[in-house]
Design a protein around this motif. Structure first.
Motif, PDB file in Angstrom:
ATOM      1  N   ILE A  55      48.157  40.275  49.035  1.00  0.00           N
ATOM      2  CA  ILE A  55      47.163  39.260  48.705  1.00  0.00           C
ATOM      3  C   ILE A  55      46.249  38.996  49.899  1.00  0.00           C
ATOM      4  O   ILE A  55      45.033  38.769  49.737  1.00  0.00           O
ATOM      5  CB  ILE A  55      47.838  37.953  48.237  1.00  0.00           C
ATOM      6  N   GLN A  56      46.788  39.053  51.091  1.00  0.00           N
ATOM      7  CA  GLN A  56      45.927  38.894  52.261  1.00  0.00           C
ATOM      8  C   GLN A  56      44.934  40.043  52.367  1.00  0.00           C
ATOM      9  O   GLN A  56      43.776  39.842  52.752  1.00  0.00           O
ATOM     10  CB  GLN A  56      46.774  38.785  53.525  1.00  0.00           C
ATOM     11  N   LEU A  57      45.377  41.243  52.013  1.00  0.00           N
ATOM     12  CA  LEU A  57      44.442  42.375  51.995  1.00  0.00           C
ATOM     13  C   LEU A  57      43.380  42.183  50.906  1.00  0.00           C
ATOM     14  O   LEU A  57      42.210  42.491  51.105  1.00  0.00           O
ATOM     15  CB  LEU A  57      45.203  43.683  51.762  1.00  0.00           C
ATOM     16  N   TYR A  58      43.795  41.645  49.760  1.00  0.00           N
ATOM     17  CA  TYR A  58      42.822  41.358  48.702  1.00  0.00           C
ATOM     18  C   TYR A  58      41.790  40.332  49.187  1.00  0.00           C
ATOM     19  O   TYR A  58      40.587  40.480  48.929  1.00  0.00           O
ATOM     20  CB  TYR A  58      43.514  40.848  47.439  1.00  0.00           C
ATOM     21  N   ASN A  59      42.239  39.303  49.890  1.00  0.00           N
ATOM     22  CA  ASN A  59      41.308  38.291  50.390  1.00  0.00           C
ATOM     23  C   ASN A  59      40.319  38.873  51.394  1.00  0.00           C
ATOM     24  O   ASN A  59      39.192  38.389  51.514  1.00  0.00           O
ATOM     25  CB  ASN A  59      42.080  37.134  51.031  1.00  0.00           C
ATOM     26  N   MET A  60      40.741  39.929  52.102  1.00  0.00           N
ATOM     27  CA  MET A  60      39.838  40.583  53.045  1.00  0.00           C
ATOM     28  C   MET A  60      38.877  41.539  52.347  1.00  0.00           C
ATOM     29  O   MET A  60      37.703  41.645  52.707  1.00  0.00           O
ATOM     30  CB  MET A  60      40.648  41.378  54.079  1.00  0.00           C
ATOM     31  N   PHE A  61      39.396  42.243  51.332  1.00  0.00           N
ATOM     32  CA  PHE A  61      38.604  43.274  50.652  1.00  0.00           C
ATOM     33  C   PHE A  61      38.677  43.071  49.133  1.00  0.00           C
ATOM     34  O   PHE A  61      39.233  43.903  48.417  1.00  0.00           O
ATOM     35  CB  PHE A  61      39.126  44.670  51.011  1.00  0.00           C
ATOM     36  N   PRO A  62      38.143  41.960  48.622  1.00  0.00           N
ATOM     37  CA  PRO A  62      38.333  41.622  47.201  1.00  0.00           C
ATOM     38  C   PRO A  62      37.777  42.657  46.230  1.00  0.00           C
ATOM     39  O   PRO A  62      38.366  42.876  45.170  1.00  0.00           O
ATOM     40  CB  PRO A  62      37.626  40.270  47.056  1.00  0.00           C
ATOM     41  N   ARG A  63      36.682  43.289  46.577  1.00  0.00           N
ATOM     42  CA  ARG A  63      36.104  44.275  45.659  1.00  0.00           C
ATOM     43  C   ARG A  63      36.852  45.604  45.711  1.00  0.00           C
ATOM     44  O   ARG A  63      36.882  46.343  44.726  1.00  0.00           O
ATOM     45  CB  ARG A  63      34.629  44.505  45.997  1.00  0.00           C
ATOM     46  N   LEU A  64      37.465  45.860  46.844  1.00  0.00           N
ATOM     47  CA  LEU A  64      38.107  47.157  47.041  1.00  0.00           C
ATOM     48  C   LEU A  64      39.503  47.218  46.437  1.00  0.00           C
ATOM     49  O   LEU A  64      39.932  48.258  45.927  1.00  0.00           O
ATOM     50  CB  LEU A  64      38.174  47.455  48.550  1.00  0.00           C
ATOM     51  N   VAL A  65      40.224  46.087  46.468  1.00  0.00           N
ATOM     52  CA  VAL A  65      41.630  46.122  46.050  1.00  0.00           C
ATOM     53  C   VAL A  65      41.949  45.061  45.005  1.00  0.00           C
ATOM     54  O   VAL A  65      43.046  44.501  44.980  1.00  0.00           O
ATOM     55  CB  VAL A  65      42.578  45.978  47.273  1.00  0.00           C
ATOM     56  N   SER A  66      41.016  44.764  44.119  1.00  0.00           N
ATOM     57  CA  SER A  66      41.238  43.731  43.098  1.00  0.00           C
ATOM     58  C   SER A  66      42.311  44.133  42.084  1.00  0.00           C
ATOM     59  O   SER A  66      42.799  43.292  41.328  1.00  0.00           O
ATOM     60  CB  SER A  66      39.933  43.425  42.365  1.00  0.00           C
ATOM     61  N   TRP A  67      42.695  45.411  42.088  1.00  0.00           N
ATOM     62  CA  TRP A  67      43.659  45.925  41.113  1.00  0.00           C
ATOM     63  C   TRP A  67      45.118  45.640  41.472  1.00  0.00           C
ATOM     64  O   TRP A  67      46.014  45.877  40.661  1.00  0.00           O
ATOM     65  CB  TRP A  67      43.499  47.448  40.992  1.00  0.00           C
ATOM     66  N   ILE A  68      45.388  45.092  42.649  1.00  0.00           N
ATOM     67  CA  ILE A  68      46.778  44.979  43.103  1.00  0.00           C
ATOM     68  C   ILE A  68      47.636  44.147  42.143  1.00  0.00           C
ATOM     69  O   ILE A  68      47.172  43.186  41.545  1.00  0.00           O
ATOM     70  CB  ILE A  68      46.867  44.402  44.527  1.00  0.00           C
ATOM     71  N   LYS A  69      48.900  44.523  42.038  1.00  0.00           N
ATOM     72  CA  LYS A  69      49.824  43.883  41.089  1.00  0.00           C
ATOM     73  C   LYS A  69      50.037  42.403  41.397  1.00  0.00           C
ATOM     74  O   LYS A  69      50.146  41.580  40.491  1.00  0.00           O
ATOM     75  CB  LYS A  69      51.169  44.614  41.088  1.00  0.00           C
ATOM     76  N   ASN A  70      50.139  42.071  42.687  1.00  0.00           N
ATOM     77  CA  ASN A  70      50.375  40.664  43.045  1.00  0.00           C
ATOM     78  C   ASN A  70      49.250  39.763  42.553  1.00  0.00           C
ATOM     79  O   ASN A  70      49.492  38.635  42.103  1.00  0.00           O
ATOM     80  CB  ASN A  70      50.534  40.528  44.564  1.00  0.00           C
ATOM     81  N   ARG A  71      48.020  40.249  42.639  1.00  0.00           N
ATOM     82  CA  ARG A  71      46.894  39.449  42.141  1.00  0.00           C
ATOM     83  C   ARG A  71      46.996  39.273  40.636  1.00  0.00           C
ATOM     84  O   ARG A  71      46.772  38.171  40.103  1.00  0.00           O
ATOM     85  CB  ARG A  71      45.564  40.114  42.499  1.00  0.00           C
ATOM     86  N   GLN A  72      47.327  40.324  39.934  1.00  0.00           N
ATOM     87  CA  GLN A  72      47.441  40.243  38.473  1.00  0.00           C
ATOM     88  C   GLN A  72      48.544  39.269  38.067  1.00  0.00           C
ATOM     89  O   GLN A  72      48.396  38.511  37.102  1.00  0.00           O
ATOM     90  CB  GLN A  72      47.727  41.638  37.885  1.00  0.00           C
ATOM     91  N   LEU A  73      49.650  39.263  38.822  1.00  0.00           N
ATOM     92  CA  LEU A  73      50.750  38.342  38.514  1.00  0.00           C
ATOM     93  C   LEU A  73      50.323  36.892  38.748  1.00  0.00           C
ATOM     94  O   LEU A  73      50.619  36.011  37.935  1.00  0.00           O
ATOM     95  CB  LEU A  73      51.971  38.677  39.373  1.00  0.00           C
ATOM     96  N   ILE A  74      49.616  36.634  39.849  1.00  0.00           N
ATOM     97  CA  ILE A  74      49.138  35.282  40.132  1.00  0.00           C
ATOM     98  C   ILE A  74      48.201  34.796  39.031  1.00  0.00           C
ATOM     99  O   ILE A  74      48.312  33.665  38.547  1.00  0.00           O
ATOM    100  CB  ILE A  74      48.434  35.234  41.509  1.00  0.00           C
ATOM    101  N   LEU A  75      47.285  35.657  38.607  1.00  0.00           N
ATOM    102  CA  LEU A  75      46.335  35.263  37.572  1.00  0.00           C
ATOM    103  C   LEU A  75      47.032  35.028  36.231  1.00  0.00           C
ATOM    104  O   LEU A  75      46.682  34.097  35.490  1.00  0.00           O
ATOM    105  CB  LEU A  75      45.248  36.335  37.412  1.00  0.00           C
TER     106      LEU A  75
END
Length: 506
Positions: A227-247
């Motif tokens: 999630i920290q990597l997503y916060n740094m590169f939101p357009r590049l790694v929006s597909w990550i599983k942790n983000r999908q679980l949070i949403l």
């Protein structure tokens, strides 16, 4: 693996391997000059960043606060670090953090909203909002919490009632090892629930259990490295599983909260407020009847104010209480002194808030638990509201700021033994309780925790009530020395998974 290998593996574990590589190279090319642009004024020092990656290779993304504390020893109490391309000014040490958040409260008073929290809250509610909407929702929540007894006798009665339910849950284990997480979470959650919704939940209520589980899961996952990597590169790694679980968790929680609000709306009496939701609905109706334009009393602000209060009111108090119990099992001599004081001063009757002034050692143990537990080590990030000069450094408007609370609570110039559990930090030579300016677990300034007085009352009453009834020990076969005090990875720092025995005192 090294941080670079971790990062490369993370990027290329995606199904879009080739596209990810192309995007990486393209962005690297486009931003290659972003760190060498002309700077005005003397900016805070810091480690030299790489294009795109910034200081990523120097950071422990699982526990970034530890890396930042080390960097502060090299670069000072105000320094710059890059999370990817995101420039962050870090504030370290009690004097610097207090100067920023209290003496310059307005300038450091905005919230920096990370992409993952913007995805969920969309600028609504209290925790992850700015501007007039945030000001109005915070004022409303603070006023309503006070009206419903935050820090007063009425709140004390709610907490004491919940203490009885928590003790019953502990008694059901009959002195055998169990995980304290769920019962403690439910007890803490029911206090904020009774204020928000006007009533508590049964511990076996499926909707309640899911609300608590999802809130805690999202808090834990939002501090993870992906999630920290997503916060740094939101357009590049929006597909990550942790983000999908949070949403997904957030979506399900919003659905449940809407059902609870709908029921309260159907049974609403405009002359009687049962809780915060009722007050909000009545205010919303009045503004609609008066044709108020651009009202902040809308459905989204209601939903996210409720979910913000529920999550924050559950996690921080419950986590701190769990730290308190494991520390008692870890240090039986300190537990002995707490229970001796409780027996001598209170006896077998129910502890009350007014007893606190006569329980200096117990109070010191609770404060020291909060200090050592350090559950929000980097606070919730701030953002500057204007260009300013701070301690001789030029900081631009809109700069992300990390007030490093762990560096305050463990400041070697403020605490005699900052890294050990030492209740004497809060006791004078005569054994009387003393307050310490560097005790700042609730942060400070404009963004100080609005439920601070409620949380303090909960911690005192829950802790003393269970210590009156039980002695906490490690499971059979586990020594005190073997109890692990290292925290789990998360947005807040919880104790590592463990079990304790709650043995009924004779």
């Amino acid at each position: 693996m090294s941080p670079l290998e971790d990062f490369v593996f993370f990027l290329f574990s995606s199904p879009t391997t080739l596209l990810g590589a192309v995007a990486l190279l393209l962005v690297l090319y486009l931003v290659s000059g972003s760190f060498t642009s002309h700077k005005v004024g003397k900016e805070p020092p810091g480690p030299r960043p790489l294009p795109l990656l910034g200081n990523l290779l120097q950071l422990d993304l699982k526990r970034p606060y530890k890396t930042l504390c080390k960097l502060s020893k090299k670069y000072g109490s105000v320094f710059t670090v890059y999370f990817g391309t995101n420039k962050v000014v870090v504030l370290a040490g009690y004097k610097t953090v207090r100067e920023a958040l209290v003496s310059n409260a307005e300038e450091f008073g905005d919230r920096d909203i990370a992409p993952i929290f913007n995805d969920i809250n969309e600028g609504h509610g209290i925790l992850f909002a700015n501007g007039e909407s945030w000001k109005e929702m915070r004022r409303f929540a603070l006023t309503t919490l006070r009206d419903f007894g935050m820090g007063k006798r009425v709140a004390e009665e709610k907490i004491l009632e919940e203490c009885r339910y928590l003790i019953q849950m502990f008694e059901e284990h009959k002195g055998k090892p169990f995980d304290t997480t769920c019962p403690v979470n439910y007890a803490a959650s029911n206090i904020i629930s009774s204020i928000v919704y006007g009533s508590r939940f049964e511990y076996n209520d499926p909707r309640f259990k899911n609300l608590v589980r999802r809130a805690n899961e999202n808090i834990r996952i939002s501090g993870s490295a992906p999630i920290q990597l997503y916060n740094m590169f939101p357009r590049l790694v929006s597909w990550i599983k942790n983000r999908q679980l949070i949403l997904k968790n957030a979506e399900m929680t919003i659905r449940d909260v809407k059902v609870l609000i709908k029921h309260l709306k159907e049974t609403l009496n405009p002359h009687i407020c049962r809780g915060l939701v009722d007050c909000f609905l009545i205010r919303k109706q009045k503004e609609e009847d008066s044709s108020v334009q651009d009202t902040y009393y809308n459905e989204k602000n209601l939903i996210f104010t409720v979910t913000n209060l529920f999550a924050a009111g559950t996690d921080t108090t419950a986590t701190t209480l769990r730290w308190g119990l494991v520390l008692m099992a870890k240090y039986p001599d300190i537990q002995d002194q707490v229970q001796e004081e409780l027996s001598r001063v209170v006896g077998s009757r129910q502890v009350r808030v007014e007893d606190r002034k006569n329980l200096p050692y117990t109070d010191a143990v609770i404060y020291e638990t909060q200090r050592l537990a350090n559950i929000v080590p980097m606070a919730i990030p701030h953002k500057t509201t204007r260009d300013l000069t701070f301690q001789g450094y030029s900081i631009k408007k809109g700069t992300t700021v990390f007030p490093l609370l762990t560096s305050v609570l463990h400041d070697e110039s403020e605490w005699e033994s900052p890294h050990t559990f030492n209740p004497s930090h809060f006791l004078d030579k005569e054994g009387k309780f003393i307050r310490r300016d560097a005790f700042m677990p609730f942060s400070a300034g404009r963004r100080v925790c609005l439920g601070e007085s409620l949380a303090k009352m909960e911690l005192f009453l829950f802790f003393t009530s269970v210590l009156q009834h039980f002695r906490f020990t490690p499971p059979p076969g586990v020594t005190e020395d073997e109890l692990d005090l290292s925290p789990t990875v998360g947005f807040t720092l919880s104790p590592s998974p463990h079990e304790l025995c709650a043995v009924t005192r004779q």
